[in-house]
Motif scaffolding. Structure first.
Motif, mmCIF file in Angstrom:
data_model
loop_
_atom_site.group_PDB
_atom_site.id
_atom_site.type_symbol
_atom_site.label_atom_id
_atom_site.label_comp_id
_atom_site.label_asym_id
_atom_site.label_seq_id
_atom_site.Cartn_x
_atom_site.Cartn_y
_atom_site.Cartn_z
ATOM 1 N N ALA A 1 33.123 23.690 66.615
ATOM 2 C CA ALA A 1 32.088 23.378 65.627
ATOM 3 C C ALA A 1 32.597 22.299 64.683
ATOM 4 O O ALA A 1 33.765 22.275 64.328
ATOM 5 C CB ALA A 1 31.709 24.621 64.837
ATOM 6 N N VAL A 2 31.724 21.400 64.313
ATOM 7 C CA VAL A 2 32.087 20.327 63.396
ATOM 8 C C VAL A 2 31.626 20.710 62.000
ATOM 9 O O VAL A 2 30.497 21.112 61.802
ATOM 10 C CB VAL A 2 31.434 18.993 63.814
ATOM 11 N N LEU A 3 32.542 20.600 61.042
ATOM 12 C CA LEU A 3 32.224 20.897 59.651
ATOM 13 C C LEU A 3 32.687 19.719 58.828
ATOM 14 O O LEU A 3 33.794 19.230 59.007
ATOM 15 C CB LEU A 3 32.940 22.168 59.201
ATOM 16 N N ARG A 4 31.840 19.249 57.916
ATOM 17 C CA ARG A 4 32.223 18.140 57.051
ATOM 18 C C ARG A 4 32.051 18.585 55.620
ATOM 19 O O ARG A 4 31.102 19.283 55.287
ATOM 20 C CB ARG A 4 31.345 16.929 57.342
ATOM 21 N N THR A 5 32.965 18.156 54.765
ATOM 22 C CA THR A 5 32.867 18.506 53.356
ATOM 23 C C THR A 5 32.808 17.244 52.525
ATOM 24 O O THR A 5 33.290 16.188 52.931
ATOM 25 C CB THR A 5 34.071 19.359 52.901
ATOM 26 N N ALA A 6 32.234 17.343 51.368
ATOM 27 C CA ALA A 6 32.033 16.177 50.513
ATOM 28 C C ALA A 6 33.348 15.658 49.970
ATOM 29 O O ALA A 6 34.239 16.418 49.638
ATOM 30 C CB ALA A 6 31.103 16.540 49.362
ATOM 31 N N THR A 7 33.441 14.324 49.873
ATOM 32 C CA THR A 7 34.626 13.698 49.301
ATOM 33 C C THR A 7 34.436 13.428 47.814
ATOM 34 O O THR A 7 35.381 13.099 47.127
ATOM 35 C CB THR A 7 34.942 12.369 50.013
ATOM 36 N N GLU A 8 33.205 13.542 47.361
ATOM 37 C CA GLU A 8 32.933 13.321 45.948
ATOM 38 C C GLU A 8 32.734 14.666 45.265
ATOM 39 O O GLU A 8 32.075 15.542 45.789
ATOM 40 C CB GLU A 8 31.654 12.504 45.779
ATOM 41 N N ALA A 9 33.325 14.844 44.110
ATOM 42 C CA ALA A 9 33.176 16.103 43.381
ATOM 43 C C ALA A 9 31.779 16.196 42.789
ATOM 44 O O ALA A 9 31.191 15.191 42.421
ATOM 45 C CB ALA A 9 34.225 16.178 42.273
ATOM 46 N N PRO A 10 31.228 17.421 42.708
ATOM 47 C CA PRO A 10 29.917 17.557 42.079
ATOM 48 C C PRO A 10 30.001 17.235 40.598
ATOM 49 O O PRO A 10 31.087 17.213 40.015
ATOM 50 C CB PRO A 10 29.568 19.028 42.315
ATOM 51 N N LEU A 11 28.854 16.989 39.969
ATOM 52 C CA LEU A 11 28.825 16.715 38.539
ATOM 53 C C LEU A 11 29.509 17.841 37.786
ATOM 54 O O LEU A 11 29.350 19.011 38.109
ATOM 55 C CB LEU A 11 27.378 16.576 38.066
ATOM 56 N N SER A 12 30.253 17.509 36.766
ATOM 57 C CA SER A 12 30.999 18.525 36.034
ATOM 58 C C SER A 12 30.184 19.167 34.920
ATOM 59 O O SER A 12 30.644 20.066 34.254
ATOM 60 C CB SER A 12 32.282 17.911 35.454
ATOM 61 N N SER A 13 28.959 18.719 34.727
ATOM 62 C CA SER A 13 28.123 19.278 33.675
ATOM 63 C C SER A 13 27.837 20.745 33.930
ATOM 64 O O SER A 13 27.588 21.151 35.054
ATOM 65 C CB SER A 13 26.800 18.512 33.609
ATOM 66 N N VAL B 1 27.854 20.633 52.570
ATOM 67 C CA VAL B 1 28.571 20.804 53.827
ATOM 68 C C VAL B 1 27.660 20.336 54.952
ATOM 69 O O VAL B 1 26.472 20.662 54.964
ATOM 70 C CB VAL B 1 28.966 22.287 54.049
ATOM 71 N N GLU B 2 28.220 19.543 55.890
ATOM 72 C CA GLU B 2 27.425 19.093 57.022
ATOM 73 C C GLU B 2 27.692 19.981 58.222
ATOM 74 O O GLU B 2 28.829 20.326 58.519
ATOM 75 C CB GLU B 2 27.717 17.646 57.391
ATOM 76 N N HIS B 3 26.615 20.324 58.907
ATOM 77 C CA HIS B 3 26.689 21.125 60.124
ATOM 78 C C HIS B 3 26.079 20.308 61.253
ATOM 79 O O HIS B 3 25.074 19.622 61.058
ATOM 80 C CB HIS B 3 25.897 22.425 59.969
ATOM 81 N N VAL B 4 26.680 20.373 62.430
ATOM 82 C CA VAL B 4 26.142 19.716 63.606
ATOM 83 C C VAL B 4 25.793 20.808 64.610
ATOM 84 O O VAL B 4 26.662 21.560 65.038
ATOM 85 C CB VAL B 4 27.157 18.720 64.218
ATOM 86 N N PHE B 5 24.505 20.895 64.948
ATOM 87 C CA PHE B 5 24.027 21.881 65.910
ATOM 88 C C PHE B 5 23.715 21.143 67.202
ATOM 89 O O PHE B 5 22.903 20.226 67.209
ATOM 90 C CB PHE B 5 22.791 22.602 65.373
#
Length: 190
Positions: A18-30, A39-43
């Protein structure tokens, strides 16, 4: 997924292929935004997609035009209790049938915004074709069907009903109708 509305992702291979991708940019800190990292999923086939829809969005029946060459890429995140997903799919059909409707899902409103390709949506007596830039809402507490053309790309948002009480009286009238990109959708596109 080129020109994605969600952050760029790095790919990692997991056990089982299974392919899993995670974000390289941090979410807003607010503290006003409580967000899960996208997270990206490939079906790669109908069964993976069916299980992924159930796990990450909601229970839906799905059928694919070509079971041997089907693929769906989905970037899924949570923001303030809502689910946000960008999907690119091959030709297929998803349907919310009576058997999939659960009381827990009735606390949501589904927003579907067409980013590329075309989709046909039906809820109750309403039927529409979504072209790029148009959008619709669906009531997950009632049956609906969405036919997706090969390469269709759309943004899907599952909004808590408590966050959109003004929409509720219009759900039965607007569900399954194509809405234009005026108002909030036009602002979001800018």
């Amino acid at each position: 997924m080129n020109q994605s509305l969600l952050p760029r992702l790095d790919q990692r291979e997991h056990a089982g292929g299974a392919v899993l991708r995670t974000a390289t940019e941090a979410p807003l800190s607010s503290t006003a935004f409580i967000a899960q990292v996208p997270v990206e999923h490939v079906f790669r086939n109908r069964d993976e997609w069916h299980a992924g829809l159930r796990r990450h969005l909601m229970p839906l029946d799905c059928r694919v035009d070509d079971p041997h060459a089907f693929q769906c890429n989905a970037i899924v995140a949570r923001l303030r209790g809502n689910t946000v997903a960008e999907l690119r799919v091959d030709a297929s059909r998803i349907a919310r049938r009576a058997v999939e409707i659960d009381a827990a899902d009735c606390g949501l409103v589904k927003v579907l915004w067409q980013l590329a390709g075309r989709s046909r949506v039906q809820q109750g007596p309403n039927r529409a074709t979504l072209e790029v830039g148009s959008w619709t809402i669906c009531d997950p507490g009632r049956e609906y069907a969405i036919e997706l053309e090969k390469g269709a790309r759309f943004l899907l948002i599952l909004v808590l009903r408590a966050q959109c009480p003004g929409w509720l009286p219009a759900l039965s009238v607007l569900g399954g109708r194509a809405l234009t990109t005026r108002g909030a959708a036009h602002i979001a596109m800018a």
